[in-house]
Structure formats: C-alpha cells, structure tokens
Write a protein that holds these residues in place. Structure first.
Motif, PDB file in Angstrom:
ATOM      1  N   ARG A 183       1.618 -12.482   1.021  1.00  0.00           N
ATOM      2  CA  ARG A 183       1.307 -12.626  -0.416  1.00  0.00           C
ATOM      3  C   ARG A 183      -0.198 -12.667  -0.652  1.00  0.00           C
ATOM      4  O   ARG A 183      -0.672 -12.250  -1.703  1.00  0.00           O
ATOM      5  N   LYS A 184      -0.967 -13.142   0.322  1.00  0.00           N
ATOM      6  CA  LYS A 184      -2.424 -13.236   0.205  1.00  0.00           C
ATOM      7  C   LYS A 184      -3.121 -11.919   0.545  1.00  0.00           C
ATOM      8  O   LYS A 184      -4.304 -11.768   0.276  1.00  0.00           O
ATOM      9  N   ARG A 185      -2.409 -10.991   1.152  1.00  0.00           N
ATOM     10  CA  ARG A 185      -3.013  -9.743   1.635  1.00  0.00           C
ATOM     11  C   ARG A 185      -2.733  -8.602   0.649  1.00  0.00           C
ATOM     12  O   ARG A 185      -1.721  -7.926   0.736  1.00  0.00           O
ATOM     13  N   HIS A 186      -3.660  -8.402  -0.250  1.00  0.00           N
ATOM     14  CA  HIS A 186      -3.488  -7.381  -1.295  1.00  0.00           C
ATOM     15  C   HIS A 186      -3.566  -5.966  -0.732  1.00  0.00           C
ATOM     16  O   HIS A 186      -3.103  -5.028  -1.370  1.00  0.00           O
ATOM     17  N   GLU A 187      -4.130  -5.792   0.442  1.00  0.00           N
ATOM     18  CA  GLU A 187      -4.247  -4.471   1.070  1.00  0.00           C
ATOM     19  C   GLU A 187      -3.001  -4.110   1.883  1.00  0.00           C
ATOM     20  O   GLU A 187      -2.880  -2.988   2.375  1.00  0.00           O
ATOM     21  N   SER A 188      -2.057  -5.047   2.034  1.00  0.00           N
ATOM     22  CA  SER A 188      -0.863  -4.792   2.848  1.00  0.00           C
ATOM     23  C   SER A 188       0.007  -3.705   2.215  1.00  0.00           C
ATOM     24  O   SER A 188       0.010  -3.500   1.010  1.00  0.00           O
ATOM     25  N   SER A 197       4.233   1.219  -0.973  1.00  0.00           N
ATOM     26  CA  SER A 197       3.638   0.478  -2.091  1.00  0.00           C
ATOM     27  C   SER A 197       2.718  -0.611  -1.561  1.00  0.00           C
ATOM     28  O   SER A 197       2.833  -1.042  -0.415  1.00  0.00           O
ATOM     29  N   SER A 198       1.815  -1.016  -2.430  1.00  0.00           N
ATOM     30  CA  SER A 198       0.856  -2.047  -2.056  1.00  0.00           C
ATOM     31  C   SER A 198       0.625  -2.934  -3.269  1.00  0.00           C
ATOM     32  O   SER A 198       0.559  -2.421  -4.391  1.00  0.00           O
ATOM     33  N   PRO A 199       0.527  -4.217  -3.113  1.00  0.00           N
ATOM     34  CA  PRO A 199       0.629  -4.968  -1.866  1.00  0.00           C
ATOM     35  C   PRO A 199       2.088  -5.034  -1.389  1.00  0.00           C
ATOM     36  O   PRO A 199       3.018  -4.822  -2.167  1.00  0.00           O
ATOM     37  N   PRO A 210       3.882  -8.942  -3.667  1.00  0.00           N
ATOM     38  CA  PRO A 210       3.052  -9.363  -4.801  1.00  0.00           C
ATOM     39  C   PRO A 210       2.799 -10.874  -4.769  1.00  0.00           C
ATOM     40  O   PRO A 210       3.633 -11.643  -4.294  1.00  0.00           O
ATOM     41  N   THR A 211       1.673 -11.277  -5.277  1.00  0.00           N
ATOM     42  CA  THR A 211       1.260 -12.684  -5.253  1.00  0.00           C
ATOM     43  C   THR A 211       2.297 -13.605  -5.874  1.00  0.00           C
ATOM     44  O   THR A 211       2.558 -14.695  -5.361  1.00  0.00           O
TER      45      THR A 211
END
Length: 187
Positions: free
Chosen positions: A155-160, A129-131, A134-135
């Motif tokens: 949390r800042k890396r939405h592509e993770s 799952s990605s991210p 979640p923020t």
C-alpha cells in the motif's frame, strides 16, 4: 563331474542369440525440447525490479493439441531468474468462452480459435496496473490474501505493479512483486 554340468558351462560361452539387435541410430529422428510447443506469447513489462529493468511475462502452450494442452505462465526477472510459475490447462483458458457463445455448443474449431485468442491477449496492457495496492484499499479476506505486513508494505509503494489475469470462468487472480518478501504474492 556329470555330463549335464559340462554342457551348461559350455553353453555360457556361446553368444546369446535371443538378445535384441543393437539400435539403429542412423534413422533416429531429431528430438527437440520445444517439439510439442503449440503457441507462445510474451510481454516485457516492468514488474519486480526497483531500478525499472523489465521482466519477461511468458505463456507457452504445450501438448498434443490446443484443446488438450497445458500452458505454463512464467515471469522471469531481468537477471534471468524465474520468479513466478503457474500451469493453466486448456480448459482454464477456454472456460470464459461460455460468456461469448451465441449457441448452446461450440465446434472444436471455434473452441480452438478462442483458446488461441486468449493466449494472444493474455498480457494486454490493461492487465497491468499501478499501484498494485491502492493506499485506501481495505485488507482482503480469504485464504489467498497476503499477510498484513506484505499488504501494508505494498500500500505504501505507489510504483508497484499489479498483473491481473483470468483462470477458468470467474477466477480473476491478481499478483504483485513484494519487495518485503522478495517474491510474487497473490492479492
């Protein structure tokens, strides 16, 4: 010199007939590192590389039998470096079977079939799952939680990417690649 001393010296020069014969290498069986490999499954998936090159997720069950083996779970990055390694016992893979059983006991064949299915399905697409974080996700508590800096960075890396898998009956584990730490971390 005494006669006893001379005979001992003379005996040293005689060949030792009690020694074992040389090994017969003409009948040596071929040995393979993979000889005890019972099952292997793998999935190629983007996980740790910022350039989008995929990693290889692999689960290899080795041992005397499916129910007595150990499975090595590894993640190898696109450069060939193993970035994650964990060993799971056959019992770890078999444990969730209790939730599917219709009778009080299972036969060895049913147990083996379940372990085989678990291995085949270990890397289902739904496990990724990605991210990864979640923020709005609150910081987790517990001994397995990453440090605050790692959590906030993820949390800042939405592509993770997060990979989630089950160990035993209820130990649901989630891991992600931390660019900050340059290693896989448990979430």
């Amino acid at each position: 010199m005494h006669e006893g001393s001379i005979s001992r010296i003379a005996d040293r020069d005689k060949p030792d007939t009690s020694a074992l014969p040389p090994p017969d290498t003409t009948r040596a069986a071929a040995v393979s590192v993979q000889a005890d490999t019972l099952l292997t499954t793998q999935q190629v998936h983007v996980f740790s590389q910022p350039d989008g090159r995929p990693d290889v997720f692999r689960l290899v069950l080795r041992g005397p039998s499916v129910l007595e083996g150990a499975a090595m779970f590894t993640i190898t990055d696109a450069n060939g470096q193993v970035i994650f390694r964990e060993t799971l016992s056959a019992a770890d893979l078999e444990a969730p079977m209790v939730y599917e059983m219709k009778t009080a006991t299972a036969t060895p064949a049913e147990r083996e079939a379940f372990v085989r299915r678990r291995i085949r399905e270990f890397f289902r697409p739904a496990q990724f799952s990605s991210p990864a974080v979640p923020t709005a996700a609150p910081y987790p508590t517990g001994p397995e939680a990453p440090d605050h800096a790692t959590w906030n960075d993820l949390r800042k890396r939405h592509e993770s990417i997060r990979f989630t898998y089950l160990v035993g009956k209820e130990d649901r584990r989630s891991i992600a690649w931390s660019p900050l730490k340059k290693q896989v971390v448990r979430l």
